[in-house]
Write a protein that holds these residues in place. Structure first.
Motif, mmCIF file in Angstrom:
data_model
loop_
_atom_site.group_PDB
_atom_site.id
_atom_site.type_symbol
_atom_site.label_atom_id
_atom_site.label_comp_id
_atom_site.label_asym_id
_atom_site.label_seq_id
_atom_site.Cartn_x
_atom_site.Cartn_y
_atom_site.Cartn_z
ATOM 1 N N ASN A 29 24.558 12.565 -19.335
ATOM 2 C CA ASN A 29 25.160 11.766 -18.109
ATOM 3 C C ASN A 29 25.840 12.400 -17.124
ATOM 4 O OD1 ASN A 29 23.346 9.702 -19.033
ATOM 5 N ND2 ASN A 29 25.058 8.311 -19.712
ATOM 6 N N GLN A 30 27.013 13.267 -17.682
ATOM 7 C CA GLN A 30 27.736 13.961 -16.526
ATOM 8 C C GLN A 30 26.962 14.932 -15.911
ATOM 9 O OE1 GLN A 30 31.114 14.946 -18.968
ATOM 10 N NE2 GLN A 30 32.373 13.189 -18.284
ATOM 11 N N THR A 31 25.860 15.536 -16.590
ATOM 12 C CA THR A 31 25.249 16.750 -15.776
ATOM 13 C C THR A 31 23.997 16.206 -15.006
ATOM 14 O OG1 THR A 31 23.645 16.721 -17.944
ATOM 15 C CG2 THR A 31 25.829 18.138 -17.835
ATOM 16 N N THR A 32 23.751 14.915 -15.094
ATOM 17 C CA THR A 32 22.530 14.259 -14.253
ATOM 18 C C THR A 32 22.917 14.445 -12.798
ATOM 19 O OG1 THR A 32 22.239 12.634 -15.990
ATOM 20 C CG2 THR A 32 21.299 12.225 -13.933
ATOM 21 N N PRO A 33 21.905 15.062 -12.154
ATOM 22 C CA PRO A 33 22.264 15.260 -10.633
ATOM 23 C C PRO A 33 22.108 14.156 -10.014
ATOM 24 C CG PRO A 33 20.273 16.447 -11.269
ATOM 25 C CD PRO A 33 20.913 15.704 -12.483
ATOM 26 N N LYS A 34 23.086 13.899 -8.853
ATOM 27 C CA LYS A 34 23.404 12.631 -8.406
ATOM 28 C C LYS A 34 22.283 12.039 -7.457
ATOM 29 C CE LYS A 34 28.323 12.808 -8.000
ATOM 30 N NZ LYS A 34 29.461 12.321 -6.829
ATOM 31 N N SER A 35 21.358 12.917 -7.338
ATOM 32 C CA SER A 35 20.013 12.630 -6.430
ATOM 33 C C SER A 35 19.209 11.457 -7.435
ATOM 34 C CB SER A 35 19.297 13.888 -6.082
ATOM 35 O OG SER A 35 18.773 14.649 -7.211
ATOM 36 N N GLN A 36 19.335 11.659 -8.683
ATOM 37 C CA GLN A 36 18.530 10.836 -9.520
ATOM 38 C C GLN A 36 19.232 9.263 -9.966
ATOM 39 O OE1 GLN A 36 17.685 13.008 -13.400
ATOM 40 N NE2 GLN A 36 16.848 14.545 -12.277
#
Length: 90
Positions: free
Chosen positions: A72-79
């Motif tokens: 979850n920490q690597t999920t791009p903020k655009s998602q």
């Protein structure tokens, strides 16, 4: 100072409201010497640390939790999705 109230806190703390325990503790603390007050502060810090460590160990025992957090920490903020658009009734 071993009154029946003091003993009941130790015997069964769940039956006494937290505010009452805090008030009793506050009154007892006012009577302590600076040396004894330091002992109480050190013990309270020890208990808080032990409780925090127990909670950490409980979380670490959940299978796959650490991996999901890292993912979850690597999920791009655009998602990311604004929770208000997902649940307007919250």
């Amino acid at each position: 100072m071993n009154t029946s109230n003091d003993i009941s806190i130790v015997d069964n703390p769940s039956t006494i409201p937290v505010m009452e325990i805090q008030n009793q503790l506050s009154e007892s603390i006012k009577q302590l010497s600076p040396e004894r007050l330091k002992v109480v502060a050190d013990f309270a810090a020890f208990l808080a640390n032990a409780e925090s460590e127990a909670a950490t160990q409980e979380l670490l025992s959940i299978s796959g939790l650490l991996e999901r957090i890292k993912q979850n920490q690597t999920t791009p903020k655009s998602q990311y999705v604004n929770w208000r658009t997902v649940r307007s009734d919250v």
